[in-house]
Design a protein around this motif. Sequence first.
Motif, PDB file in Angstrom:
ATOM      1  N   UNK A   1      20.814  82.460 128.156  1.00 59.24           N
ATOM      2  CA  UNK A   1      20.481  83.458 129.142  1.00 59.24           C
ATOM      3  C   UNK A   1      21.766  83.988 129.781  1.00 59.24           C
ATOM      4  N   UNK A   2      21.730  85.217 130.195  1.00 54.51           N
ATOM      5  CA  UNK A   2      22.942  85.846 130.725  1.00 54.51           C
ATOM      6  C   UNK A   2      23.466  85.160 131.977  1.00 54.51           C
ATOM      7  N   UNK A   3      22.554  84.664 132.811  1.00 59.81           N
ATOM      8  CA  UNK A   3      23.027  84.019 134.045  1.00 59.81           C
ATOM      9  C   UNK A   3      23.779  82.717 133.772  1.00 59.81           C
ATOM     10  N   UNK A   4      23.474  82.045 132.696  1.00 65.18           N
ATOM     11  CA  UNK A   4      24.199  80.823 132.325  1.00 65.18           C
ATOM     12  C   UNK A   4      25.632  81.179 131.919  1.00 65.18           C
ATOM     13  N   UNK A   5      25.771  82.228 131.138  1.00 61.15           N
ATOM     14  CA  UNK A   5      27.101  82.651 130.710  1.00 61.15           C
ATOM     15  C   UNK A   5      27.905  83.134 131.920  1.00 61.15           C
ATOM     16  N   UNK A   6      27.246  83.850 132.834  1.00 63.22           N
ATOM     17  CA  UNK A   6      27.922  84.289 134.064  1.00 63.22           C
ATOM     18  C   UNK A   6      28.447  83.091 134.852  1.00 63.22           C
ATOM     19  N   UNK A   7      27.634  82.052 134.976  1.00 59.73           N
ATOM     20  CA  UNK A   7      28.044  80.844 135.708  1.00 59.73           C
ATOM     21  C   UNK A   7      29.232  80.178 135.017  1.00 59.73           C
ATOM     22  N   UNK A   8      29.208  80.128 133.698  1.00 58.32           N
ATOM     23  CA  UNK A   8      30.344  79.554 132.960  1.00 58.32           C
ATOM     24  C   UNK A   8      31.617  80.352 133.208  1.00 58.32           C
ATOM     25  N   UNK A   9      31.494  81.661 133.251  1.00 60.10           N
ATOM     26  CA  UNK A   9      32.666  82.495 133.514  1.00 60.10           C
ATOM     27  C   UNK A   9      33.211  82.287 134.920  1.00 60.10           C
ATOM     28  N   UNK A  10      32.336  82.011 135.873  1.00 60.06           N
ATOM     29  CA  UNK A  10      32.764  81.831 137.259  1.00 60.06           C
ATOM     30  C   UNK A  10      33.252  80.411 137.541  1.00 60.06           C
ATOM     31  N   UNK A  11      32.600  79.413 136.925  1.00 59.22           N
ATOM     32  CA  UNK A  11      32.872  78.027 137.286  1.00 59.22           C
ATOM     33  C   UNK A  11      33.339  77.144 136.130  1.00 59.22           C
TER      34      UNK A  11
END
Length: 90
Positions: free
Chosen positions: A1-11
């Motif tokens: 899911x896109x939000x998981x990838x976003x979280x990986x990019x941030x954290x």
Amino acid sequence: SSNVVEKLLMHGSSRHVAYITSYLCHSAEVGQPPACAILVTDPFGNYVVKKAIEAEGGEKVAMVLKGRADEFRGNAYAKRVVAKVEKGRR
């Protein structure tokens, strides 16, 4: 899911962020556009591309999109990302 990838990019670790941004800059098959050029036109994928631009190493993603900016002018999702790239990374 896109939000998981976003979280990986941030954290995520520097290694994980570098892997994701590198993946976004390359195409899956010869003759195909890079992954970020496909995702930027997607209703959810464009959020991933925005976070990738903000992340460490995001200038690579920004450069890929900047070189293809004219292709995205007609897409509602992509034109916001392109505006961000043209204005500056952050």
